[in-house]
Design an enzyme around this catalytic site. Structure first.
Site, PDB file in Angstrom:
ATOM      1  N   GLU A  16     -28.282  93.249  62.440  1.00 29.27           N
ATOM      2  CA  GLU A  16     -28.919  93.521  61.140  1.00 29.27           C
ATOM      3  C   GLU A  16     -30.007  92.495  60.867  1.00 29.27           C
ATOM      4  OE1 GLU A  16     -25.256  95.120  58.297  1.00 29.27           O
ATOM      5  OE2 GLU A  16     -26.192  93.197  57.899  1.00 29.27           O
ATOM      6  N   ARG A  50      -9.058  98.283  50.198  1.00 27.69           N
ATOM      7  CA  ARG A  50      -7.853  97.665  49.626  1.00 27.69           C
ATOM      8  C   ARG A  50      -8.126  97.265  48.178  1.00 27.69           C
ATOM      9  NH1 ARG A  50     -10.631  93.487  52.362  1.00 27.69           N
ATOM     10  NH2 ARG A  50     -11.346  91.941  50.850  1.00 27.69           N
TER      11      ARG A  50
HETATM   12  C1  MV4 Z   1     -25.355  89.096  55.640  1.00 32.92           C
HETATM   13  C2  MV4 Z   1     -26.085  88.044  55.077  1.00 32.92           C
HETATM   14  C3  MV4 Z   1     -27.448  88.084  55.214  1.00 32.92           C
HETATM   15  N1  MV4 Z   1     -28.028  89.103  55.882  1.00 32.92           N
HETATM   16  N2  MV4 Z   1     -25.976  90.091  56.283  1.00 32.92           N
HETATM   17  C4  MV4 Z   1     -20.999  87.379  54.762  1.00 32.92           C
HETATM   18  C5  MV4 Z   1     -19.724  88.136  54.514  1.00 32.92           C
HETATM   19  C6  MV4 Z   1     -19.944  89.484  55.090  1.00 32.92           C
HETATM   20  N3  MV4 Z   1     -19.295  90.493  54.296  1.00 32.92           N
HETATM   21  C7  MV4 Z   1     -21.414  89.643  55.153  1.00 32.92           C
HETATM   22  N4  MV4 Z   1     -22.002  88.351  54.906  1.00 32.92           N
HETATM   23  C8  MV4 Z   1     -23.351  88.189  54.928  1.00 32.92           C
HETATM   24  N5  MV4 Z   1     -24.024  89.168  55.555  1.00 32.92           N
HETATM   25  C9  MV4 Z   1     -27.289  90.066  56.404  1.00 32.92           C
HETATM   26  N6  MV4 Z   1     -27.895  91.053  57.072  1.00 32.92           N
HETATM   27  C10 MV4 Z   1     -25.410  87.042  54.413  1.00 32.92           C
HETATM   28  C11 MV4 Z   1     -24.039  87.102  54.338  1.00 32.92           C
HETATM   29  C12 MV4 Z   1     -23.435  86.003  53.663  1.00 32.92           C
HETATM   30  C13 MV4 Z   1     -22.661  86.177  52.512  1.00 32.92           C
HETATM   31  C14 MV4 Z   1     -22.430  87.425  51.962  1.00 32.92           C
HETATM   32  C15 MV4 Z   1     -21.658  87.575  50.846  1.00 32.92           C
HETATM   33  C16 MV4 Z   1     -21.099  86.452  50.236  1.00 32.92           C
HETATM   34  C17 MV4 Z   1     -21.311  85.217  50.767  1.00 32.92           C
HETATM   35  C18 MV4 Z   1     -22.101  85.052  51.902  1.00 32.92           C
HETATM   36  C19 MV4 Z   1     -22.303  83.787  52.411  1.00 32.92           C
HETATM   37  C20 MV4 Z   1     -23.046  83.626  53.536  1.00 32.92           C
HETATM   38  C21 MV4 Z   1     -23.601  84.733  54.171  1.00 32.92           C
END
Ligand code: MV4
Length: 501
Positions: free
Chosen positions: A200, A292
């Site tokens: 991604e 969930r």
């Molecule tokens: C990402 C992102 C930036 N770009 N995807 C972290 C948990 C997972 N559910 C997906 N996550 C992330 N995906 C893309 N393409 C940044 C995160 C992320 C994040 C997301 C939600 C809550 C906290 C976070 C902390 C660091 C990175």
């Protein structure tokens, strides 16, 4: 009809489910490992069955043992809580095969949404906005270069069966791709038994906003609005709120509609959560769906007045929702703080042990969803979550002031907790101004180290003043009672807990 539910979990969420059962006149059955013989969920349930040694792999994750306990107890249904087997399609299938109602979505919906690339294919079909990237796992021999060039850098490699941040890798440029891909595949194989990964585009400084959905077995799908979950550390959320200060009614409707369409397309039934990343321009992108009940569900309950566990049980029993989207209203603001047995001033290490002193916060619009009691022992084998402190207020500033007040009342002695960090968050000007991002904690935590030094200074100054007072006592008037304000540091005058150590 459901008359008896086995709760296949422990801690605060098992207690939460038992409470909902009791209010509905449903009997509850707890299960416990050897480390949890005297745990709160065992004391609160109507019956309790031992399921094995302390490690979860030998107790709370044993599908055969749990199904056998449910049959032995004469339960009609199984509630999985969150974590453990909550998103395990094989567990849902095993329950059904044993004639037990699984209080959660159908196995096929768990499986579809568990494969994050399958979820992305559904989002693409529906035209729900999502982060640009692949919608199929990379082939085992694919070096990822072509996909990466099409998407652009920086990008993220994610495990197809992952979620919640496990097995994710940030890649800033092509030179990092090969090693990152190898590591991500290895991690995915180890953690999820499948090396499949997808790619991604990286969204910098994202906010994490998720939408609660409810779907019954009669084709009704509604959303209960969003939760803001941006305050986190290493993918562990610390503070969550409803509504998100970023989301207005129009954005709520658009995100809610997208979440409902995804749930419907996946054949979803029961409570579920659709996660979005939101960029600084407030554009939202579908990330994944959690099949969930979530830890942070109470903030949605406080603002909508809907008991999500009660709804889960009613839906599992085949009852229709009985209300429509237009009947859902959002009132005021709710905040949840997670109180974990961890030592934030000591590297955030888990802090198991016996809770020798405990006083939960109380008072108007304060809710304590706890899995512990004074005198109980926190085992080292499980998640460190002790309790969730939830407050409601007529607006966000009122809720923040109430949370600061409630955190100051909450005392835990015997184990270290995250309470000081939570107090730091809700006192911070950026939090109060709703300047939230997933980097909030790492940006502001040096302040906490300063506060620790300041506490030491306060202790020294207090000791010097006490000595002056002792020396001058004969000539001074009768001092005021020592008990005044003693609650700040402990349950009784002279009893020093938490921060004062
Ligand atoms: C990402 C992102 C930036 N770009 N995807 C972290 C948990 C997972 N559910 C997906 N996550 C992330 N995906 C893309 N393409 C940044 C995160 C992320 C994040 C997301 C939600 C809550 C906290 C976070 C902390 C660091 C990175």
């Amino acid at each position: 009809m459901i008359g008896k539910v086995l709760v296949a979990n422990r801690g605060e969420i098992a207690v939460r489910v038992i409470r909902a059962c009791r209010e509905l006149g449903i009997a509850s059955v707890a299960v416990f490992s050897e480390a949890d013989r005297e745990a709160l969920h065992v004391l609160m349930a109507d019956e309790a069955y031992p399921i094995g040694p302390p490690p979860a792999a030998q107790s709370y994750l044993r599908i055969d043992t749990l199904v056998a306990a449910a049959k032995a107890a004469g339960a009609d249904a199984v509630h999985p809580g969150y974590g453990f087997l909550a998103e395990n399609a094989a567990f849902a299938e095993a329950c059904a095969a044993a004639g037990l109602v699984f209080v959660g979505p159908p196995p096929a919906a768990i499986r579809t949404m568990g494969d994050k690339t399958a979820a992305r294919r559904i989002a693409r079909e529906l035209g729900v906005p999502m982060v640009p990237g692949t919608v199929e796992p990379l082939a085992a021999d694919d070096d990822g270069r072509a996909a990466a060039r099409a998407i652009g850098y920086p990008l993220m490699i994610k495990a197809a069966l992952g979620g919640g941040g496990k097995g994710m890798r940030l890649v800033r440029e092509e030179g990092e791709l090969e090693a990152a891909l190898r590591m991500a595949r290895g991690e995915a194989a180890g953690a999820f038994g499948d090396a499949s990964v997808y790619v991604e585009r990286y969204v910098p400084e994202p906010r994490h906003i998720e939408v609660q959905v409810l779907a019954d077995a009669h084709g009704h799908v509604i959303h209960l609005g969003e939760r803001e979950c941006s305050i986190q550390r290493r993918h562990q959320k610390l503070v969550e709120e409803c509504p998100s200060p970023l989301v207005d009614a129009t954005m709520r409707e658009r995100m809610g509609e997208a979440a409902c369409r995804l749930a419907r397309a996946a054949g979803y039934v029961n409570a579920g959560t659709v996660e979005f990343l939101v960029d600084p321009d407030r554009a939202f992108y579908f990330l994944e769906m959690n099949t969930r009940l979530q830890v942070e569900h109470p903030v949605t309950e406080m603002v909508t007045g809907i008991d999500l566990v009660r709804e889960q049980l009613r839906i599992a029993a085949g009852e229709p929702l009985g209300y429509a989207q237009a009947d859902v209203a959002w009132r005021g603001a709710a905040i949840e703080c997670r109180i974990n047995a961890e030592d934030p001033l000591g590297g955030w290490l888990p802090s198991p042990g016996t809770i020798t002193g405990l006083r939960a916060a109380a008072g108007p619009w304060v809710r304590d969803d706890s899995g512990v009691y004074e005198g109980c022992t926190v085992p080292r084998f499980y998640d460190t979550l002790l309790a969730k402190l939830i407050v409601w207020g007529a607006d966000r500033p009122t809720a923040i002031a109430r949370m600061a007040r409630a955190l100051a009342e909450y005392k835990v002695v015997g184990v270290r907790t995250t309470i000081p960090v939570l107090a730091h968050v809700v006192a911070h000007e950026d939090f109060r101004a709703a300047r939230l991002s997933t980097h909030f904690l790492e940006r502001t935590l040096p302040d906490l180290a300063l506060a620790k030094g300041r506490r030491r200074s306060v202790a020294i100054i207090a000791a010097v003043l006490a000595e002056y007072e002792r020396l001058g006592r004969r000539t001074l008037p009768e001092p005021p009672s020592d008990a005044a304000g003693a609650w700040r540091s402990g349950l009784r005058p002279g009893w020093r807990g938490g921060l004062a150590k």
